[in-house]
Every structure is written in structure tokens, then in C-alpha cells.
Scaffold this motif. Structure first.
Motif, PDB file in Angstrom:
ATOM      1  N   LEU A 110       0.991  -1.124  -0.175  1.00  0.00           N
ATOM      2  CA  LEU A 110       0.204  -0.077  -0.146  1.00  0.00           C
ATOM      3  C   LEU A 110       0.677   1.396   0.004  1.00  0.00           C
ATOM      4  O   LEU A 110       0.414   2.226  -0.759  1.00  0.00           O
ATOM      5  CB  LEU A 110      -1.111  -0.071   1.285  1.00  0.00           C
ATOM      6  N   MET A 111       2.018   1.101   0.743  1.00  0.00           N
ATOM      7  CA  MET A 111       2.825   2.335   0.995  1.00  0.00           C
ATOM      8  C   MET A 111       3.449   2.581  -0.421  1.00  0.00           C
ATOM      9  O   MET A 111       3.868   3.824  -0.689  1.00  0.00           O
ATOM     10  CB  MET A 111       3.819   2.091   1.989  1.00  0.00           C
ATOM     11  N   THR A 112       3.645   1.706  -1.305  1.00  0.00           N
ATOM     12  CA  THR A 112       4.416   1.827  -2.552  1.00  0.00           C
ATOM     13  C   THR A 112       3.620   2.046  -3.628  1.00  0.00           C
ATOM     14  O   THR A 112       4.163   2.575  -4.733  1.00  0.00           O
ATOM     15  CB  THR A 112       5.134   0.321  -2.839  1.00  0.00           C
ATOM     16  N   PHE A 113       2.246   1.942  -3.497  1.00  0.00           N
ATOM     17  CA  PHE A 113       1.378   2.136  -4.525  1.00  0.00           C
ATOM     18  C   PHE A 113       1.446   3.752  -5.186  1.00  0.00           C
ATOM     19  O   PHE A 113       1.489   3.918  -6.782  1.00  0.00           O
ATOM     20  CB  PHE A 113       0.041   1.949  -4.376  1.00  0.00           C
ATOM     21  N   GLY A 114       1.636   4.752  -4.500  1.00  0.00           N
ATOM     22  CA  GLY A 114       1.651   6.079  -4.799  1.00  0.00           C
ATOM     23  C   GLY A 114       2.753   6.132  -5.884  1.00  0.00           C
ATOM     24  O   GLY A 114       2.494   6.685  -7.151  1.00  0.00           O
ATOM     25  N   TRP A 115       3.991   5.676  -5.249  1.00  0.00           N
ATOM     26  CA  TRP A 115       5.072   5.796  -6.315  1.00  0.00           C
ATOM     27  C   TRP A 115       5.063   5.075  -7.549  1.00  0.00           C
ATOM     28  O   TRP A 115       5.313   5.491  -8.559  1.00  0.00           O
ATOM     29  CB  TRP A 115       6.191   5.300  -5.553  1.00  0.00           C
ATOM     30  N   ASN A 116       4.419   3.948  -7.465  1.00  0.00           N
ATOM     31  CA  ASN A 116       4.214   2.982  -8.831  1.00  0.00           C
ATOM     32  C   ASN A 116       3.324   3.847  -9.794  1.00  0.00           C
ATOM     33  O   ASN A 116       3.672   3.819 -10.955  1.00  0.00           O
ATOM     34  CB  ASN A 116       3.684   1.553  -8.405  1.00  0.00           C
ATOM     35  N   PHE A 117       2.311   4.218  -9.076  1.00  0.00           N
ATOM     36  CA  PHE A 117       1.169   4.750  -9.993  1.00  0.00           C
ATOM     37  C   PHE A 117       1.703   6.053 -10.598  1.00  0.00           C
ATOM     38  O   PHE A 117       1.827   6.144 -12.079  1.00  0.00           O
ATOM     39  CB  PHE A 117      -0.152   5.070  -9.387  1.00  0.00           C
ATOM     40  N   LEU A 118       2.231   6.870 -10.044  1.00  0.00           N
ATOM     41  CA  LEU A 118       2.408   8.276 -10.684  1.00  0.00           C
ATOM     42  C   LEU A 118       3.731   8.085 -11.794  1.00  0.00           C
ATOM     43  O   LEU A 118       3.659   8.759 -12.624  1.00  0.00           O
ATOM     44  CB  LEU A 118       3.029   9.222  -9.472  1.00  0.00           C
ATOM     45  N   ALA A 119       4.778   7.174 -11.113  1.00  0.00           N
ATOM     46  CA  ALA A 119       5.987   6.995 -12.178  1.00  0.00           C
ATOM     47  C   ALA A 119       5.573   6.348 -13.267  1.00  0.00           C
ATOM     48  O   ALA A 119       6.095   6.709 -14.344  1.00  0.00           O
ATOM     49  CB  ALA A 119       7.069   6.269 -11.286  1.00  0.00           C
ATOM     50  N   ASN A 120       4.772   5.409 -13.284  1.00  0.00           N
ATOM     51  CA  ASN A 120       3.949   4.642 -14.484  1.00  0.00           C
ATOM     52  C   ASN A 120       3.247   5.608 -15.356  1.00  0.00           C
ATOM     53  O   ASN A 120       3.475   5.564 -16.819  1.00  0.00           O
ATOM     54  CB  ASN A 120       3.225   3.534 -14.338  1.00  0.00           C
ATOM     55  N   LEU A 121       2.476   6.436 -14.690  1.00  0.00           N
ATOM     56  CA  LEU A 121       1.722   7.351 -15.449  1.00  0.00           C
ATOM     57  C   LEU A 121       2.566   8.315 -16.292  1.00  0.00           C
ATOM     58  O   LEU A 121       2.355   8.520 -17.503  1.00  0.00           O
ATOM     59  CB  LEU A 121       0.480   8.300 -14.345  1.00  0.00           C
ATOM     60  N   LEU A 122       3.498   9.133 -15.490  1.00  0.00           N
ATOM     61  CA  LEU A 122       4.352  10.074 -16.025  1.00  0.00           C
ATOM     62  C   LEU A 122       5.534   9.613 -16.833  1.00  0.00           C
ATOM     63  O   LEU A 122       5.735   9.979 -18.026  1.00  0.00           O
ATOM     64  CB  LEU A 122       4.860  10.799 -14.970  1.00  0.00           C
ATOM     65  N   TYR A 123       6.376   8.553 -16.460  1.00  0.00           N
ATOM     66  CA  TYR A 123       7.371   7.962 -17.289  1.00  0.00           C
ATOM     67  C   TYR A 123       7.096   6.918 -18.281  1.00  0.00           C
ATOM     68  O   TYR A 123       7.354   6.927 -19.067  1.00  0.00           O
ATOM     69  CB  TYR A 123       8.398   7.618 -15.875  1.00  0.00           C
ATOM     70  N   THR A 124       6.861   5.420 -17.736  1.00  0.00           N
ATOM     71  CA  THR A 124       6.435   4.428 -18.410  1.00  0.00           C
ATOM     72  C   THR A 124       5.365   4.734 -19.599  1.00  0.00           C
ATOM     73  O   THR A 124       5.772   4.265 -20.831  1.00  0.00           O
ATOM     74  CB  THR A 124       5.955   3.234 -17.669  1.00  0.00           C
ATOM     75  N   PHE A 125       4.324   5.314 -19.290  1.00  0.00           N
ATOM     76  CA  PHE A 125       3.411   5.449 -20.201  1.00  0.00           C
ATOM     77  C   PHE A 125       2.981   6.652 -20.876  1.00  0.00           C
ATOM     78  O   PHE A 125       2.166   6.785 -22.044  1.00  0.00           O
ATOM     79  CB  PHE A 125       1.784   4.622 -19.757  1.00  0.00           C
TER      80      PHE A 125
END
Length: 128
Positions: A110-125
Motif C-alpha cells: 500500500l505504501m508503494t502504490f503512490g510511487w508506482n502509479f505516478l511514475a508509470n503514469l508520467l514515465y512509463t506510459f
């Protein structure tokens, strides 16, 4: 156009499935094969990441990027950073605060979710 909230909900749904996969693999390796808990955690996480990339690419972000390998590299990079954060949180919660291993693992995810979502939204996809 898909909303940010819809993206976050889809990302969370994929993440929930990934969490189930992660927990099952981690549990099986740790409890049935007796692999060290942090190694089992890493293996479970990696298998979940592969699943999550495919589902997020197709369903969450509807990516048409033809550079699948490069995009997976970006996703994996974000995930590795997420794994490091996850492992630090897991270690602190389990070893320092004496929480049960699987409770600690759940909170670390749960604590890692925010990082994963934002980084994938902005960087990966790049869907901003």
C-alpha cells in the motif's frame, strides 16, 4: 478520454491482482519450499511485475507504443525502485516494529502504490 481517477482505479485493480499473485508465490516459496522470506518476496514481486506490465499496458493505459521492450524496461525500472521501497518498508515494519510478516508485506504494498502509479503514469506510459 479516460480520467485520472479511472486510470488510478484500473491501476489499483491490476495491482490488486498482482498483489494476490505476489502473495501466493511468496507464500508458496517461503512456506512450502522454505526459501528465505526476503528472497521469496523478491521472486513473488518479479512475477507480479510481469503480469502487471501486460495488464497495465493493454487495459489501464491502453498503450500503443510500438517500443514494447523499451517500455517494459521503463516499467521494470519503476518496479525495481518500487521493490526497493517495498523491501525497506517491509523490513522496517516487520523487523523494527515487530509486525507479522504478511501484515507488513500488505502495508508495504500500500505504501508503494503512490510511487508506482505516478511514475508509470508520467514515465512509463506518458499519459499526462
Amino acid at each position: 478520454m479516460i480520467t485520472l481517477l479511472t486510470l488510478a482505479v484500473r491501476f489499483a485493480a491490476v495491482g490488486l491482482l498482482g498483489m494476490v499473485i505476489d502473495f501466493i508465490i511468496t507464500w508458496f516459496l517461503k512456506e512450502k519450499i522454505d526459501i528465505e522470506k526476503f528472497v521469496a518476496n523478491t521472486i513473488g514481486f518479479i512475477i507480479a511485475v510481469c503480469n502487471n506490465y501486460i495488464l497495465n499496458r493493454i487495459w489501464t493505459f491502453n498503450s500503443k507504443n510500438p517500443n514494447v521492450i523499451e517500455q517494459f524496461y521503463h516499467f521494470a525500472t519503476v518496479s525495481i525502485i518500487g521493490l526497493l521501497l517495498n523491501t525497506v518498508f517491509l523490513y522496517i515494519l516487520h523487523e523494527k516494529f515487530n509486525m507479522k510478516f504478511y501484515s507488513s508485506k500488505f502495508l508495504a504494498i500500500l505504501m508503494t502504490f503512490g510511487w508506482n502509479f505516478l511514475a508509470n503514469l508520467l514515465y512509463t506510459f506518458g499519459n499526462v
